[in-house]
Design a protein around this motif. Structure first.
Motif, mmCIF file in Angstrom:
data_model
loop_
_atom_site.group_PDB
_atom_site.id
_atom_site.type_symbol
_atom_site.label_atom_id
_atom_site.label_comp_id
_atom_site.label_asym_id
_atom_site.label_seq_id
_atom_site.Cartn_x
_atom_site.Cartn_y
_atom_site.Cartn_z
ATOM 1 N N ILE A 131 0.846 -1.200 0.000
ATOM 2 C CA ILE A 131 0.000 0.000 0.000
ATOM 3 C C ILE A 131 0.880 1.248 0.000
ATOM 4 C CG2 ILE A 131 -1.712 1.313 1.350
ATOM 5 C CD1 ILE A 131 -2.977 -1.336 2.088
ATOM 6 N N ALA A 132 0.586 2.139 -0.939
ATOM 7 C CA ALA A 132 1.364 3.369 -1.069
ATOM 8 C C ALA A 132 0.422 4.528 -1.354
ATOM 9 C CB ALA A 132 2.364 3.218 -2.212
ATOM 10 N N THR A 133 0.900 5.752 -1.079
ATOM 11 C CA THR A 133 0.069 6.927 -1.362
ATOM 12 C C THR A 133 0.504 7.596 -2.668
ATOM 13 O OG1 THR A 133 1.530 8.314 -0.045
ATOM 14 C CG2 THR A 133 -0.406 7.403 1.079
ATOM 15 N N THR A 151 -1.091 0.913 -9.159
ATOM 16 C CA THR A 151 -2.205 1.721 -8.603
ATOM 17 C C THR A 151 -3.439 0.835 -8.395
ATOM 18 O OG1 THR A 151 -2.922 2.407 -10.790
ATOM 19 C CG2 THR A 151 -1.450 3.909 -9.642
ATOM 20 N N VAL A 155 -2.987 -1.384 -5.283
ATOM 21 C CA VAL A 155 -3.233 -0.712 -3.995
ATOM 22 C C VAL A 155 -4.744 -0.693 -3.716
ATOM 23 C CG1 VAL A 155 -3.038 1.475 -2.734
ATOM 24 C CG2 VAL A 155 -1.144 0.709 -4.169
ATOM 25 N N ILE A 156 -5.519 -0.358 -4.730
ATOM 26 C CA ILE A 156 -6.985 -0.295 -4.573
ATOM 27 C C ILE A 156 -7.521 -1.675 -4.170
ATOM 28 C CG2 ILE A 156 -9.172 0.131 -5.802
ATOM 29 C CD1 ILE A 156 -7.547 2.164 -7.550
ATOM 30 N N ILE A 188 -6.719 -2.640 -0.509
ATOM 31 C CA ILE A 188 -7.601 -1.955 0.457
ATOM 32 C C ILE A 188 -8.990 -2.604 0.459
ATOM 33 C CG2 ILE A 188 -8.747 0.254 0.980
ATOM 34 C CD1 ILE A 188 -6.130 1.643 0.017
ATOM 35 N N LYS A 189 -9.487 -2.940 -0.727
ATOM 36 C CA LYS A 189 -10.815 -3.573 -0.819
ATOM 37 C C LYS A 189 -10.874 -4.887 -0.045
ATOM 38 C CE LYS A 189 -12.522 -1.717 -5.181
ATOM 39 N NZ LYS A 189 -12.560 -1.988 -6.613
ATOM 40 N N LEU A 199 -9.352 -5.671 2.667
ATOM 41 C CA LEU A 199 -9.180 -5.527 4.122
ATOM 42 C C LEU A 199 -10.351 -6.103 4.914
ATOM 43 C CD1 LEU A 199 -7.719 -1.956 4.819
ATOM 44 C CD2 LEU A 199 -6.891 -4.081 5.772
ATOM 45 N N THR A 250 -1.945 4.055 8.848
ATOM 46 C CA THR A 250 -3.261 3.903 8.207
ATOM 47 C C THR A 250 -3.668 2.431 8.156
ATOM 48 O OG1 THR A 250 -2.930 5.892 6.899
ATOM 49 C CG2 THR A 250 -4.569 4.345 6.077
ATOM 50 N N ASN A 259 -6.778 1.072 10.392
ATOM 51 C CA ASN A 259 -7.932 0.466 9.742
ATOM 52 C C ASN A 259 -8.226 -0.931 10.270
ATOM 53 O OD1 ASN A 259 -9.453 1.664 7.202
ATOM 54 N ND2 ASN A 259 -7.476 2.665 7.429
ATOM 55 N N ALA A 280 -9.809 -0.476 13.653
ATOM 56 C CA ALA A 280 -11.198 -0.030 13.536
ATOM 57 C C ALA A 280 -12.122 -1.184 13.136
ATOM 58 C CB ALA A 280 -11.284 1.095 12.508
#
Lengths: 124, 210
Positions: free
Chosen positions: B89-91, B116, B119-120, B123-124, B126, B149, B153, B156
């Motif tokens: 994961i990167a910004t 890119t 990364v998406i 996150i999906k 997770l 982050t 996450n 949370a």
């Protein structure tokens, strides 16, 4: 020229997570470094990363993001009551475009912003 | 007759136990922390095959990789899980960073585009994890926003986390710094590449999913 834009808490408190993330990303895409009062929620942070990735292009390489907040462990009740009354506005979030902000270092109570030399970059 | 009945009942319980134990174990972290190297080590140890290629060039893993039903045995205990290796994961992703590794421009641009999307995807995924190994490079500053982050996450979502301070074989490795950054989580220092401290890692893995 470097533009820093301050986003106060009252400007975002009524926004949905979706609108908040969109607002931040739009400002960053205008090559502004955003200083936002308060913090994003964990899901808003990942949403911001996801949308950033969707926006990566030749001119927009992504973002640098950093959140800093005071250690209020000993003032839990006071912090909790304040956040109930006026919202959770503790902390500061810094978001900048990766083509300008090279790196943001947390120390952990201060933020070091390392920027790209734009003048030199343009000459290339 | 009694023995057969006892075996039958114990088999039923064993199957129920194993099904319950077949959980989704995710590997998350920033790029180049050694996620795939760790996934390969686990897969080599228990399946005799690798998960996927690992490389020094960031974003080598650009799509979710899974290996199902990995059975780990440790000190008379058994654990079955599906291992999910995720892209880093990167910004930010800049194709020019890949050019430094002498990659042709066309290939670098393609890699950036795929990264890119990776990364998406990461996150999906997770939400679907039962437990997560957060792999960090112990030679780098652990206070990066990506690390915070990811862990924020997972907290949370109430997903159990084991922090892996990888690359302890390198001189610059600082496990203490990783421990100080995440005092609420168990941190295990390993070298996935060299297999250093892997026994302690398996011990912590059982504690994570108990």
């Amino acid at each position: 020229m470097l533009t820093l834009q301050f986003v106060p808490y009252n400007e975002i408190e009524s926004l949905s997570s979706n609108s908040k993330v969109r607002k931040l990303l739009n400002l960053v895409k205008e090559n502004k470094i955003v200083l936002m009062e308060g913090r994003l929620k964990p899901n808003e942070e990942t949403d911001l990363i996801q949308r950033t990735m969707e926006s990566v292009s030749k001119d927009f390489k992504g973002i640098e993001l950093c959140t800093i907040y005071p250690n209020n462990k000993n003032k839990f009740l006071k912090t909790f009551l304040i956040s109930l009354l006026i919202g959770d506005r503790t902390g500061l979030t810094v978001v900048g475009p990766a083509n300008i902000v090279k790196e943001i270092k947390r120390d952990p109570n201060k933020i070091l912003l390392l920027t790209e030399n734009l003048k030199r970059k343009r000459k290339k | 007759m009694i023995i057969k009945l006892r075996d039958f009942i114990s088999n039923i319980f064993l199957r129920m136990f194993q099904q319950r134990r077949s959980l989704k174990l995710g590997i998350y972290g920033p790029p180049n922390a050694g996620k795939t190297t760790l996934a390969n080590k686990i897969c080599q140890d228990w399946l005799g095959e690798e998960m996927g290629p690992a490389s020094k060039v960031p974003h080598e893993t650009r799509a979710i990789q899974t290996k199902e039903k990995i059975k780990v045995k440790h000190k008379r205990k058994e654990l079955t899980f599906n291992l999910i290796d995720t892209p880093g994961i990167a910004t930010k992703i800049d194709y020019e960073d890949f050019l430094k590794y002498k990659m042709p421009q066309k290939e670098a641009k393609k890699r950036a585009r795929e990264a890119t999307k990776g990364v998406i995807e990461a996150i999906k995924w997770l939400d679907g994890m039962d437990a997560v190994l957060v792999v960090l490079d112990s030679t780098l500053n652990p206070y990066s926003q990506v690390n915070l982050t990811i862990i924020g996450n997972l907290a949370a979502r109430d997903i159990p986390v084991l922090v892996i301070a990888n690359k302890i074989d390198l001189k610059k490795a600082k496990i203490k710094k990783v421990e100080n950054a995440f005092p609420q989580y168990e941190v295990v220092g390993i070298s996935a590449e060299k297999g250093q401290n892997i026994e302690e890692f398996y011990e912590s893995l059982f504690k994570l999913v108990k």
